[in-house]
Design a protein around this motif. Structure first.
Motif, mmCIF file in Angstrom:
data_model
loop_
_atom_site.group_PDB
_atom_site.id
_atom_site.type_symbol
_atom_site.label_atom_id
_atom_site.label_comp_id
_atom_site.label_asym_id
_atom_site.label_seq_id
_atom_site.Cartn_x
_atom_site.Cartn_y
_atom_site.Cartn_z
ATOM 1 N N LEU A 1 0.878 -1.169 0.000
ATOM 2 C CA LEU A 1 0.000 0.000 0.000
ATOM 3 C C LEU A 1 0.913 1.216 0.000
ATOM 4 O O LEU A 1 1.707 1.399 0.928
ATOM 5 C CB LEU A 1 -0.920 0.022 1.221
ATOM 6 N N VAL A 2 0.813 2.035 -1.054
ATOM 7 C CA VAL A 2 1.742 3.148 -1.214
ATOM 8 C C VAL A 2 1.013 4.484 -1.218
ATOM 9 O O VAL A 2 -0.201 4.551 -1.445
ATOM 10 C CB VAL A 2 2.566 3.004 -2.514
ATOM 11 N N ASP A 3 1.789 5.526 -0.970
ATOM 12 C CA ASP A 3 1.259 6.886 -0.949
ATOM 13 C C ASP A 3 0.464 7.174 -2.219
ATOM 14 O O ASP A 3 0.924 6.893 -3.331
ATOM 15 C CB ASP A 3 2.410 7.879 -0.807
ATOM 16 N N ILE A 4 -0.726 7.724 -2.046
ATOM 17 C CA ILE A 4 -1.629 7.948 -3.176
ATOM 18 C C ILE A 4 -1.051 8.947 -4.174
ATOM 19 O O ILE A 4 -1.285 8.850 -5.379
ATOM 20 C CB ILE A 4 -3.005 8.422 -2.661
ATOM 21 N N GLU A 5 -0.263 9.896 -3.668
ATOM 22 C CA GLU A 5 0.273 10.936 -4.532
ATOM 23 C C GLU A 5 1.524 10.496 -5.285
ATOM 24 O O GLU A 5 1.600 10.616 -6.508
ATOM 25 C CB GLU A 5 0.578 12.193 -3.707
ATOM 26 N N GLY B 1 -3.691 3.891 1.355
ATOM 27 C CA GLY B 1 -2.709 3.885 0.287
ATOM 28 C C GLY B 1 -3.231 3.121 -0.903
ATOM 29 O O GLY B 1 -4.197 2.354 -0.799
ATOM 30 N N GLU B 2 -2.603 3.339 -2.050
ATOM 31 C CA GLU B 2 -3.007 2.634 -3.259
ATOM 32 C C GLU B 2 -2.431 1.215 -3.245
ATOM 33 O O GLU B 2 -1.260 1.010 -2.910
ATOM 34 C CB GLU B 2 -2.528 3.354 -4.516
ATOM 35 N N ILE B 3 -3.262 0.243 -3.618
ATOM 36 C CA ILE B 3 -2.794 -1.147 -3.714
ATOM 37 C C ILE B 3 -1.946 -1.296 -4.970
ATOM 38 O O ILE B 3 -2.405 -0.992 -6.072
ATOM 39 C CB ILE B 3 -3.970 -2.134 -3.783
ATOM 40 N N ILE B 4 -0.712 -1.762 -4.795
ATOM 41 C CA ILE B 4 0.103 -2.148 -5.943
ATOM 42 C C ILE B 4 0.532 -3.593 -5.741
ATOM 43 O O ILE B 4 0.730 -4.044 -4.612
ATOM 44 C CB ILE B 4 1.315 -1.211 -6.166
ATOM 45 N N MET B 5 0.636 -4.342 -6.837
ATOM 46 C CA MET B 5 0.923 -5.775 -6.757
ATOM 47 C C MET B 5 1.988 -6.168 -7.772
ATOM 48 O O MET B 5 2.077 -5.589 -8.853
ATOM 49 C CB MET B 5 -0.352 -6.594 -7.001
ATOM 50 N N ARG B 6 2.758 -7.202 -7.407
ATOM 51 C CA ARG B 6 3.782 -7.740 -8.298
ATOM 52 C C ARG B 6 3.851 -9.250 -8.093
ATOM 53 O O ARG B 6 3.711 -9.731 -6.973
ATOM 54 C CB ARG B 6 5.144 -7.106 -8.008
ATOM 55 N N GLY B 7 4.068 -9.992 -9.161
ATOM 56 C CA GLY B 7 4.166 -11.438 -9.031
ATOM 57 C C GLY B 7 3.740 -12.151 -10.296
ATOM 58 O O GLY B 7 3.533 -11.534 -11.349
ATOM 59 N N PRO B 8 3.572 -13.484 -10.213
ATOM 60 C CA PRO B 8 3.278 -14.289 -11.402
ATOM 61 C C PRO B 8 1.885 -14.089 -11.985
ATOM 62 O O PRO B 8 1.605 -14.590 -13.071
ATOM 63 C CB PRO B 8 3.456 -15.731 -10.899
ATOM 64 N N LEU B 9 1.021 -13.362 -11.274
ATOM 65 C CA LEU B 9 -0.342 -13.133 -11.768
ATOM 66 C C LEU B 9 -0.443 -11.904 -12.658
ATOM 67 O O LEU B 9 -1.428 -11.745 -13.380
ATOM 68 C CB LEU B 9 -1.305 -12.945 -10.583
ATOM 69 N N ILE B 10 0.536 -11.027 -12.607
ATOM 70 C CA ILE B 10 0.413 -9.715 -13.231
ATOM 71 C C ILE B 10 0.580 -9.796 -14.745
ATOM 72 O O ILE B 10 1.485 -10.451 -15.262
ATOM 73 C CB ILE B 10 1.431 -8.730 -12.633
ATOM 74 N N THR C 1 4.904 -0.291 -13.347
ATOM 75 C CA THR C 1 6.172 0.370 -13.052
ATOM 76 C C THR C 1 7.106 -0.634 -12.401
ATOM 77 O O THR C 1 6.834 -1.105 -11.283
ATOM 78 C CB THR C 1 5.964 1.580 -12.106
ATOM 79 N N ASP C 2 8.173 -0.992 -13.101
ATOM 80 C CA ASP C 2 9.142 -1.976 -12.584
ATOM 81 C C ASP C 2 8.454 -3.269 -12.142
ATOM 82 O O ASP C 2 8.810 -3.870 -11.125
ATOM 83 C CB ASP C 2 9.930 -1.377 -11.407
ATOM 84 N N GLY C 3 7.455 -3.677 -12.917
ATOM 85 C CA GLY C 3 6.749 -4.916 -12.609
ATOM 86 C C GLY C 3 5.600 -4.770 -11.633
ATOM 87 O O GLY C 3 4.849 -5.723 -11.417
ATOM 88 N N TRP C 4 5.451 -3.592 -11.035
ATOM 89 C CA TRP C 4 4.363 -3.357 -10.079
ATOM 90 C C TRP C 4 3.125 -2.846 -10.803
ATOM 91 O O TRP C 4 3.196 -1.884 -11.560
ATOM 92 C CB TRP C 4 4.788 -2.326 -9.035
ATOM 93 N N LEU C 5 2.001 -3.501 -10.541
ATOM 94 C CA LEU C 5 0.719 -3.072 -11.087
ATOM 95 C C LEU C 5 0.074 -2.084 -10.138
ATOM 96 O O LEU C 5 -0.193 -2.396 -8.970
ATOM 97 C CB LEU C 5 -0.213 -4.279 -11.276
ATOM 98 N N HIS C 6 -0.188 -0.883 -10.634
ATOM 99 C CA HIS C 6 -0.885 0.135 -9.843
ATOM 100 C C HIS C 6 -2.387 -0.012 -10.100
ATOM 101 O O HIS C 6 -2.867 0.256 -11.194
ATOM 102 C CB HIS C 6 -0.385 1.524 -10.222
ATOM 103 N N THR C 7 -3.104 -0.458 -9.069
ATOM 104 C CA THR C 7 -4.499 -0.861 -9.250
ATOM 105 C C THR C 7 -5.481 0.305 -9.271
ATOM 106 O O THR C 7 -6.582 0.176 -9.811
ATOM 107 C CB THR C 7 -4.933 -1.811 -8.123
ATOM 108 N N GLY C 8 -5.115 1.429 -8.651
ATOM 109 C CA GLY C 8 -6.050 2.542 -8.546
ATOM 110 C C GLY C 8 -7.034 2.386 -7.406
ATOM 111 O O GLY C 8 -7.874 3.252 -7.187
ATOM 112 N N ASP C 9 -6.928 1.297 -6.650
ATOM 113 C CA ASP C 9 -7.807 1.074 -5.506
ATOM 114 C C ASP C 9 -7.103 1.498 -4.223
ATOM 115 O O ASP C 9 -5.924 1.193 -4.014
ATOM 116 C CB ASP C 9 -8.215 -0.396 -5.412
#
Length: 355
Positions: free
Chosen positions: A185-189, A201-210, A226-234
């Motif tokens: 969970l990362v800073d929204i800004e 915070g915004e959910i970001i995910m990385r792994g074999p599902l992305i 970004t660098d394999g991280w999916l920014h979900t917007g949630d």
């Protein structure tokens, strides 16, 4: 597989899911639910498949889960509650029933629900695709039905976060990350700084599902990955146990009955009405659909209109589930300093009415 989804503008985007993505998701969904399946002989395993298989949830959690576990698929070609209750009545035991909140609401509120003793017929009832109201979860639990809820996107091959099958569950929480998935969970800004427990915070995910990216859309891909991280917007918060709770969405998307609805498309139709001067649509709380569409309208001077008139107009230009269920006429709409209509204020007003 090109799994079509929607973007912030409502224009469909094709999430590129590889064979490896689909295999990983199938393994993870199966292993997550293994306590409910491993003790059941193959010939007795049944999955009630109401979810459409063109939807990533139905594809992975119903179809591929069934294939992997050698389960019989009870295929339901359309959702008709009377027909569905009749199908449930035909089987003494259904191992797995993946569903959405709207469907669950219809089933547990049906007059035959107690007669059929759903707690004995359903091995595991799973909810996904849209947030499930705490009141509905508690009603399912009061009926003795074994229940779990999870979270995922087309871009994450349907999975990502879920409540443990045999571990601690928290009502209103989407659970904890699936094994082998990184979730932050990362800073929204700034989108990089990790927030503390209890902070949104915004959910970001990385792994074999992305996903690998969006089909023929490098600009959108760069905006989401970004660098394999999916920014979900949630937007969510995590508690002291690491359980994640959705609190808001950066996007204005409305999720009604498991369907994604983009307000801009509805707004454009409303503006086509000859009597409408200003209009905006928002998602408002709804006990049955989770959310439903409400339109706020300012009429042109000297004009009069009825709610039914607006609804009928929309029915000729929109798919049924996108048509506003409520219409409110106002003298003005809340706007920012630059004149942008503030949907957030309207959503907050509607949320207050439900308290």
């Amino acid at each position: 597989m090109i799994q079509f989804t929607g973007g912030t503008t409502g224009v469909p985007k094709g999430a590129l899911l590889t064979h490896a993505n689909i295999v990983a998701a199938t393994f993870q969904a199966s292993l997550w639910g293994s306590p409910t399946i491993s003790v059941i002989p193959v010939e007795q395993r049944k999955v009630l498949s109401v979810l459409p298989y063109f939807h990533v949830y139905g594809n992975i959690v119903a179809m591929n889960w069934s294939f992997f576990n050698c389960a019989t698929q009870i295929l339901v070609p359309r959702f008709d509650i009377e027909e569905l209750m009749g199908i449930i009545a035909r089987f003494d035991s259904i191992t797995f029933f993946p569903a959405v909140p709207t469907l669950i609401t219809a089933v547990i509120n049906h007059p035959r629900a107690f007669e059929l003793n759903l707690a004995k017929r359903l091995g595991l009832l799973n909810s996904g695709a849209a947030p499930m109201a705490t009141e509905l979860i508690e009603k399912v639990q009061d009926m003795g039905i074994f229940f779990s809820e999870g979270y995922g996107l087309s871009e994450s091959t349907s999975l990502g976060i879920a409540n443990p099958i045999l571990g601690m569950k928290k009502n209103g929480s989407i659970g904890i990350p699936f094994p082998d998935n990184d979730v932050r969970l990362v800073d929204i800004e700034n989108g990089t700084t990790e927030v503390k427990p209890g902070e949104p915070g915004e959910i970001i995910m990385r792994g074999p599902l992305i996903m690998q990216g969006y089909w023929n859309n490098p600009a959108e891909t760069a905006g989401q990955l970004t660098d394999g991280w999916l920014h979900t917007g949630d937007i969510a918060v995590a508690d002291e146990d690491g359980y994640i709770f959705i609190v808001d969405r950066k996007k204005d998307m409305i999720i009604a009955g498991g369907f994604n609805i983009y307000p801009r498309e509805i707004d454009e139709v409303l503006f086509q009405h000859p009597k409408v001067a200003e209009a905006v649509s928002v998602g408002v709380p709804d006990e049955y659909r989770g959310e439903t569409v409400k339109a706020f309208i300012v009429l042109k001077p000297g004009e009069t209109a009825t709610e039914q008139e607006i609804v009928e107009f929309c029915k000729t230009r929109l798919t049924a589930y996108k048509v506003p269920k409520h219409v409110e006429f106002r003298d003005s709409l809340p706007k920012s300093a630059v004149g942008k209509i503030l949907r957030k204020i309207l959503r907050e007003e509607e949320a207050q009415k439900k308290k």
